[in-house]
Scaffold this active site. Structure first.
Site, PDB file in Angstrom:
ATOM      1  N   GLU A 104      -5.156   1.960   2.749  1.00 21.73           N
ATOM      2  CA  GLU A 104      -5.131   0.713   3.507  1.00 21.73           C
ATOM      3  C   GLU A 104      -5.268   0.976   4.988  1.00 21.73           C
ATOM      4  O   GLU A 104      -5.947   0.232   5.699  1.00 21.73           O
ATOM      5  CB  GLU A 104      -3.829  -0.042   3.222  1.00 21.73           C
ATOM      6  CG  GLU A 104      -3.742  -1.421   3.881  1.00 21.73           C
ATOM      7  CD  GLU A 104      -3.271  -1.407   5.338  1.00 21.73           C
ATOM      8  OE1 GLU A 104      -3.484  -2.410   6.035  1.00 21.73           O
ATOM      9  OE2 GLU A 104      -2.693  -0.385   5.781  1.00 21.73           O
ATOM     10  N   GLU A 105      -4.624   2.044   5.472  1.00 24.10           N
ATOM     11  CA  GLU A 105      -4.591   2.309   6.908  1.00 24.10           C
ATOM     12  C   GLU A 105      -5.966   2.629   7.474  1.00 24.10           C
ATOM     13  O   GLU A 105      -6.168   2.557   8.690  1.00 24.10           O
ATOM     14  CB  GLU A 105      -3.630   3.458   7.212  1.00 24.10           C
ATOM     15  CG  GLU A 105      -2.171   3.170   6.870  1.00 24.10           C
ATOM     16  CD  GLU A 105      -1.543   2.112   7.767  1.00 24.10           C
ATOM     17  OE1 GLU A 105      -2.245   1.563   8.640  1.00 24.10           O
ATOM     18  OE2 GLU A 105      -0.347   1.836   7.584  1.00 24.10           O
TER      19      GLU A 105
ATOM     20  N   ASP B 221       3.134  -6.374   3.497  1.00 25.38           N
ATOM     21  CA  ASP B 221       2.758  -5.282   4.397  1.00 25.38           C
ATOM     22  C   ASP B 221       3.115  -5.599   5.839  1.00 25.38           C
ATOM     23  O   ASP B 221       2.398  -5.252   6.764  1.00 25.38           O
ATOM     24  CB  ASP B 221       1.255  -4.983   4.260  1.00 25.38           C
ATOM     25  CG  ASP B 221       0.832  -3.758   5.079  1.00 25.38           C
ATOM     26  OD1 ASP B 221       1.719  -2.933   5.386  1.00 25.38           O
ATOM     27  OD2 ASP B 221      -0.359  -3.640   5.418  1.00 25.38           O
TER      28      ASP B 221
ATOM     29  N   HIS C  20       0.834  -1.214   0.000  1.00 22.73           N
ATOM     30  CA  HIS C  20       0.000   0.000   0.000  1.00 22.73           C
ATOM     31  C   HIS C  20       0.862   1.254   0.000  1.00 22.73           C
ATOM     32  O   HIS C  20       1.915   1.322   0.639  1.00 22.73           O
ATOM     33  CB  HIS C  20      -1.038  -0.006   1.123  1.00 22.73           C
ATOM     34  CG  HIS C  20      -0.508   0.038   2.525  1.00 22.73           C
ATOM     35  ND1 HIS C  20      -0.217   1.224   3.175  1.00 22.73           N
ATOM     36  CD2 HIS C  20      -0.264  -0.939   3.429  1.00 22.73           C
ATOM     37  CE1 HIS C  20       0.190   0.965   4.418  1.00 22.73           C
ATOM     38  NE2 HIS C  20       0.183  -0.340   4.594  1.00 22.73           N
TER      39      HIS C  20
ATOM     40  N   ASP D 162       6.178   1.003   6.691  1.00 26.40           N
ATOM     41  CA  ASP D 162       4.756   0.676   6.557  1.00 26.40           C
ATOM     42  C   ASP D 162       4.082   1.697   5.654  1.00 26.40           C
ATOM     43  O   ASP D 162       3.641   2.736   6.118  1.00 26.40           O
ATOM     44  CB  ASP D 162       4.099   0.663   7.936  1.00 26.40           C
ATOM     45  CG  ASP D 162       2.641   0.221   7.891  1.00 26.40           C
ATOM     46  OD1 ASP D 162       2.215  -0.338   6.861  1.00 26.40           O
ATOM     47  OD2 ASP D 162       1.930   0.443   8.885  1.00 26.40           O
TER      48      ASP D 162
ATOM     49  N   HIS E  64       3.686   2.890  12.821  1.00 28.31           N
ATOM     50  CA  HIS E  64       2.753   4.007  13.003  1.00 28.31           C
ATOM     51  C   HIS E  64       3.313   5.099  13.910  1.00 28.31           C
ATOM     52  O   HIS E  64       2.563   5.766  14.622  1.00 28.31           O
ATOM     53  CB  HIS E  64       1.418   3.505  13.577  1.00 28.31           C
ATOM     54  CG  HIS E  64       0.651   2.630  12.649  1.00 28.31           C
ATOM     55  ND1 HIS E  64      -0.618   2.169  12.958  1.00 28.31           N
ATOM     56  CD2 HIS E  64       0.935   2.125  11.424  1.00 28.31           C
ATOM     57  CE1 HIS E  64      -1.063   1.416  11.955  1.00 28.31           C
ATOM     58  NE2 HIS E  64      -0.120   1.388  11.014  1.00 28.31           N
TER      59      HIS E  64
END
Length: 469
Positions: free
Chosen positions: A334-335, A362, A288, A300, A432
């Site tokens: 995606e998140e 991912d 992503h 990520d 994140h």
């Protein structure tokens, strides 16, 4: 955005007119025959590995990612940065001479965190490290000042429900594993609101911390008040837990300026190497393109997106063209729960019988160990045999179950799925957070990941028969 719309309308979605695949129930090829077919790819696999690990493509996926991450930065759904990233990748894939490079439109959430801070006022002044959680509402302009109640679980919260009314709930849940612990991030605000809390602060879902806050998406529920919610560092959650256990009164002032805007137009980014014999059949590789709005989104999922691109580049560089179409998809949003992937599935599911395997990277691009695989026993045996081609780099394991938000719809409908498995020991240190930068990435490890991804996708795309279902 006008540029992206123009690209979309100028690049119509490629449609193949081939007939849907019909599996021959009388197919009696023995597994020995399949092993012999796979063995033919030994030299090609070695050529891919050599090019990716030791040849002119060495470190290319890392270097491409570094330029991208340093140029664009983080890429939150609905942001100008994500628009810029899609525009960048569209041009880059064209310049790489890939085929059918195009954009497929997606409506995505648009949330911005705004200014935010938290300050402990009692029993002493202390600045709390926070990151608002995606989809959170704001505090009033003047903020919220309230006493804190610290709990270690939802069960404890419910048992102490009467104490929680009018307070800020701090969750100090222990990290067990991501799948189990992330429920506190996704449900923490809802459960706190049910007992009358005015806000919730959740210990970051992280296995290690250097006072780092880790953000992520969270969901509200109908008929439950929406309260502001943020993650805080492990250190601050544990400190407040210790203070509370000593009987200290804790008061926190929280201010969050989060805003939710109408959904924005975004795009999944697609490129292909069209199959030579069965162009209507597809092997899909993906990662992503969006990220959170902190760090650089290099791990990520910049790494996963760029090793997926590298797979097509390596195959092209070697002058190979598999029998089936090898399709790269760089997902958007995606998140926020796989929004781009959901819309892609709805657009293409009528051709589901032509999707041979769906692959997503991912979970980092650290030192690879193998593949997670979802499929029937015969398909698993075939994939295990394909993985023996990677013995030169000692990456041969096939684990139960592929993981990937963006490929789940296909796997639920019976399409085989694969995910890259690698050393996750440090993944949640950076996940994140502001720490998700190029410093996390290692070029040699990305080379190995690219080699694995390329060998597997090419061989599956070039075998005479699709994987059984």
């Amino acid at each position: 955005m006008k540029f992206l719309l123009l690209i979309f309308f100028m690049n119509l979605l490629p449609q193949y007119s081939g007939k849907s695949l019909r599996r021959d129930d009388a197919y009696t090829e023995t597994f020995k025959d399949i092993k012999n077919e796979i063995a033919v790819y030994t030299d090609i696999a070695k050529a891919i590995i050599d090019l990716a690990v030791n040849g002119k493509a060495q470190n290319r996926s890392y270097e491409r990612l570094a330029v991208f991450a340093d140029t664009i930065g983080p890429r939150l759904s609905g942001s100008k940065n994500l628009d810029a990233a899609i525009k960048y990748m569209f041009s880059a894939l064209q310049e790489d001479s890939l085929e059918n490079v195009h954009l497929e439109p997606v409506k995505v959430p648009h949330w911005e965190r705004g200014e935010e801070f938290a300050m402990m006022l009692e029993p002493r002044n202390h600045s709390i490290a926070i990151l608002g959680l995606g989809n959170s509402v704001s505090t009033p302009p003047e903020g919220i000042t309230a006493e804190v109640i610290v709990v270690a679980s939802f069960d404890e919260l419910h048992k102490r429900a009467q104490e929680a009314k009018g307070k800020i709930v701090v969750y100090n849940e222990p990290f067990i594993n991501y799948g189990e612990t992330v429920q506190y991030r996704s449900r923490g605000a809802v459960e706190a609101a049910k007992v009358g809390a005015v806000a919730s602060l959740i210990r970051s879902i992280a296995s290690f911390s250097i006072n780092s806050a880790h953000t992520g998406w969270q969901d509200y529920q109908p008929n439950v008040p929406r309260i502001p919610t943020a993650c805080i560092s492990v250190e601050d959650a544990e400190m407040m837990s210790r203070m509370s256990s000593r009987g200290n009164k804790i008061v926190v002032h929280l201010k969050m300026g989060a805003k939710t805007y109408p959904d924005s137009l975004s795009f999944n980014t697609v490129a292909e190497i069209v199959g030579s014999k069965y162009p209507e059949q597809v092997v899909l590789v993906s990662g992503h393109l969006d990220s959170w709005d902190v760090g650089q989104g290099a791990m990520d999922d910049g790494g996963g997106a760029f090793v997926s691109w590298e797979a097509l580049s390596l195959i092209k560089d070697l002058g190979l063209r598999p029998k089936r179409t090898l399709r790269l998809v760089l997902w958007t949003a995606e998140e926020q729960g796989g929004i781009g992937a959901e819309q892609y599935y709805q657009l293409h599911k009528e051709n589901i019988s032509n999707f041979d395997i769906v692959m997503e990277s991912d979970e980092g691009t650290f030192n690879p160990s193998g593949l997670g695989f979802t499929g029937n026993a015969k398909a698993r045996d075939i994939v295990k045999e394909i993985m023996t081609l990677l013995q030169p780099i000692n990456v041969t394991e096939v684990y139960d179950n592929a993981d990937g938000t963006d490929i789940n719809h296909w796997m639920r409908d019976g399409v085989p799925g694969a995910s890259l498995r690698d050393d996750l020991s440090k993944y949640f240190w950076f996940h994140h957070s502001q720490g998700d930068t190029m410093t996390v990435q290692d070029p040699k490890q990305m080379n190995l990941c690219a080699a694995v991804w390329t060998v597997v996708s090419y061989v599956i795309a070039d075998m005479e028969k699709m994987l059984p279902r």
